[in-house]
Structures are given as structure tokens and as C-alpha cells.
Design a protein around this motif. Structure first.
Motif, PDB file in Angstrom:
ATOM      1  N   CYS A  65      36.108 -17.745  15.470  1.00 45.33           N
ATOM      2  CA  CYS A  65      34.838 -17.277  14.917  1.00 45.33           C
ATOM      3  C   CYS A  65      34.770 -15.745  14.942  1.00 45.33           C
ATOM      4  O   CYS A  65      34.388 -15.110  13.968  1.00 45.33           O
ATOM      5  CB  CYS A  65      33.692 -17.883  15.729  1.00 45.33           C
ATOM      6  N   TRP A  89      39.093 -20.423   9.886  1.00 51.31           N
ATOM      7  CA  TRP A  89      37.975 -19.479   9.925  1.00 51.31           C
ATOM      8  C   TRP A  89      38.145 -18.363   8.891  1.00 51.31           C
ATOM      9  O   TRP A  89      39.245 -17.901   8.631  1.00 51.31           O
ATOM     10  CB  TRP A  89      37.868 -18.854  11.308  1.00 51.31           C
ATOM     11  N   ARG A  91      35.561 -14.940   6.791  1.00 48.68           N
ATOM     12  CA  ARG A  91      34.301 -14.218   6.579  1.00 48.68           C
ATOM     13  C   ARG A  91      34.287 -13.728   5.149  1.00 48.68           C
ATOM     14  O   ARG A  91      35.322 -13.590   4.513  1.00 48.68           O
ATOM     15  CB  ARG A  91      34.186 -13.002   7.506  1.00 48.68           C
ATOM     16  N   THR A 123      28.990 -23.050   8.782  1.00 51.74           N
ATOM     17  CA  THR A 123      28.578 -21.688   9.090  1.00 51.74           C
ATOM     18  C   THR A 123      28.223 -21.600  10.563  1.00 51.74           C
ATOM     19  O   THR A 123      27.551 -22.482  11.091  1.00 51.74           O
ATOM     20  CB  THR A 123      27.339 -21.285   8.264  1.00 51.74           C
ATOM     21  N   CYS A 127      28.468 -16.097  16.350  1.00 49.94           N
ATOM     22  CA  CYS A 127      29.857 -15.917  16.799  1.00 49.94           C
ATOM     23  C   CYS A 127      29.970 -15.130  18.097  1.00 49.94           C
ATOM     24  O   CYS A 127      30.836 -15.397  18.907  1.00 49.94           O
ATOM     25  CB  CYS A 127      30.683 -15.206  15.734  1.00 49.94           C
ATOM     26  N   ASP A 155      24.693 -14.036   4.770  1.00 48.93           N
ATOM     27  CA  ASP A 155      26.108 -14.377   4.822  1.00 48.93           C
ATOM     28  C   ASP A 155      26.993 -13.127   4.743  1.00 48.93           C
ATOM     29  O   ASP A 155      28.180 -13.185   5.045  1.00 48.93           O
ATOM     30  CB  ASP A 155      26.480 -15.332   3.686  1.00 48.93           C
ATOM     31  N   GLU A 166      28.019 -10.908  11.358  1.00 50.21           N
ATOM     32  CA  GLU A 166      28.991 -11.382  12.339  1.00 50.21           C
ATOM     33  C   GLU A 166      29.072 -12.900  12.323  1.00 50.21           C
ATOM     34  O   GLU A 166      29.506 -13.516  13.284  1.00 50.21           O
ATOM     35  CB  GLU A 166      28.622 -10.847  13.722  1.00 50.21           C
ATOM     36  N   ASN A 167      28.644 -13.479  11.216  1.00 49.53           N
ATOM     37  CA  ASN A 167      28.758 -14.927  11.059  1.00 49.53           C
ATOM     38  C   ASN A 167      30.222 -15.306  10.891  1.00 49.53           C
ATOM     39  O   ASN A 167      31.029 -14.520  10.418  1.00 49.53           O
ATOM     40  CB  ASN A 167      27.998 -15.405   9.815  1.00 49.53           C
ATOM     41  N   GLY A 168      30.510 -16.533  11.256  1.00 49.27           N
ATOM     42  CA  GLY A 168      31.836 -17.075  11.028  1.00 49.27           C
ATOM     43  C   GLY A 168      31.709 -18.313  10.154  1.00 49.27           C
ATOM     44  O   GLY A 168      30.703 -19.021  10.201  1.00 49.27           O
ATOM     45  N   TYR A 169      32.708 -18.556   9.339  1.00 53.35           N
ATOM     46  CA  TYR A 169      32.706 -19.698   8.425  1.00 53.35           C
ATOM     47  C   TYR A 169      34.034 -20.413   8.577  1.00 53.35           C
ATOM     48  O   TYR A 169      35.064 -19.777   8.782  1.00 53.35           O
ATOM     49  CB  TYR A 169      32.530 -19.231   6.979  1.00 53.35           C
TER      50      TYR A 169
END
Length: 185
Positions: A65, A89, A91, A123, A127, A155, A166-169
Motif C-alpha cells: 500500500c 498495488w 497509485r 481502494t 495506507c 483518488d 496517499e491512497n493505495g489501490y
């Protein structure tokens, strides 16, 4: 005869304080002397332990993440080979988002796959704190070969810092052909 209680307490306190100082000194002396003993054998390095540590660090810093494998660029196809029970993972590119300016408000994410392939898109908005707290995103449109998702400002950019999100996908492979193509546009 007059007894000064204050003087008696001070003498008792000083004796106790000296006793504590001696105890701490002896404890420190013993720890230092035992830690420098020459009779201890050095344990040789175990190659399996070294490989485990290297593999763990490699996995954490290359596909997690906080450290995703892919930074997905705007209008660029990215081929991905998914593995069962493994998270891939990524971004979205903050730089590409900022370069578009404020006039663009619609953003999308597309998964292109073979018919019969099932993939899920997740999503994680946390993270930095909880790298395992993700939620499944639902597609806004789906065909047998494509899933399209709507993306939002969060996003790409953090609402609190106005810097890169700082989102992780990640994508989870369920069945079918693990070779897919992803695209942000």
C-alpha cells in the motif's frame, strides 16, 4: 529531650537514596560485565534467514500500500499479470492530474480483460495507518471485456494537505486469464 522528626526523615531518606544508588550501580556493572564475556560463541549467519528477510523487505518495499508497484499515468495502457491470492498495488499519477488543470472534472479507470475473467478493484484510504483496510469499488459500467470505474479528486489529491493522495489501490484476480490491461483517463 526534643526529637526533630524532620531530621529523622531526612536521614532515613538519605540512607534509602544511597541504597538505591548502590543497587543501580551494581546492576549496571553486572550487565556490562556479563555482556562483554569472551566465552560466548558467535552464531553463524543462516542463509535461509537472510533470504527470508531479503524477500520480506523486497515484498514490503516493492508491492504494498505504501510502496506500490505501479504509478498509473494518464491515458497510458499498463499491462499487468495478476496472481491468485496476491495484491497488485498501484497509485494514480498526481503529476498527470495536476497537469490537466481545474477544468477537467471527470476521471475514469478502465480494466480491459478477456471474456470470462473476473477481477476486483479495491481502494485503501489509510495506507499510512492501516494498510489492510480496503474496500471494494463497484464499476459504473461493465461488459464481458471491460470494467469502468469513476475516479474522484480524492483518488489523486489529499483533501487535507492538497498534495498527492496517499491512497493505495489494488486488483484482485478471481478467475480467467490473469493478463489484463489497466488505464486511467
Amino acid at each position: 529531650m526534643k526529637i526533630d522528626c524532620h531530621s529523622i526523615q531526612m536521614v532515613r531518606y538519605n540512607r534509602m537514596e544511597i541504597g538505591h544508588k548502590i543497587s543501580i550501580f551494581l546492576l549496571c556493572f553486572l550487565l556490562i560485565s556479563f555482556s562483554h564475556c569472551s566465552y560466548q560463541k558467535e552464531v553463524p549467519n543462516d542463509p535461509l534467514v537472510q533470504l527470508f528477510v531479503i524477500n520480506f523487505a523486497n515484498e514490503y518495499y516493492t508491492n504494498s500500500c505504501k510502496h506500490p508497484n505501479i504509478i498509473l499515468r494518464n491515458n497510458t495502457n499498463q499491462s499487468v499479470t495478476l496472481k491468485p491470492n496476491d495484491k497488485s498495488w498501484f497509485r494514480f499519477s498526481y503529476e498527470d492530474y495536476k497537469a490537466q488543470g481545474t477544468g477537467v472534472t471527470d476521471f475514469y479507470f478502465k480494466i480491459t480483460k478477456e471474456s470470462g475473467t473476473e477481477v476486483q478493484f479495491y481502494t485503501n484510504n489509510n495506507c499510512l495507518t492501516y494498510s489492510d483496510s480496503a474496500y471494494k469499488r463497484l464499476p459504473m459500467a461493465t461488459t464481458p471485456t471491460e470494467d469502468t470505474y469513476r475516479l474522484y479528486k480524492s483518488d489523486f489529491e489529499s483533501y487535507s494537505t492538497f498534495r498527492a493522495s496517499e491512497n493505495g489501490y489494488y486488483l484482485e484476480f478471481l478467475s480467467g486469464n490473469p493478463n489484463i490491461t489497466i488505464r486511467q483517463y
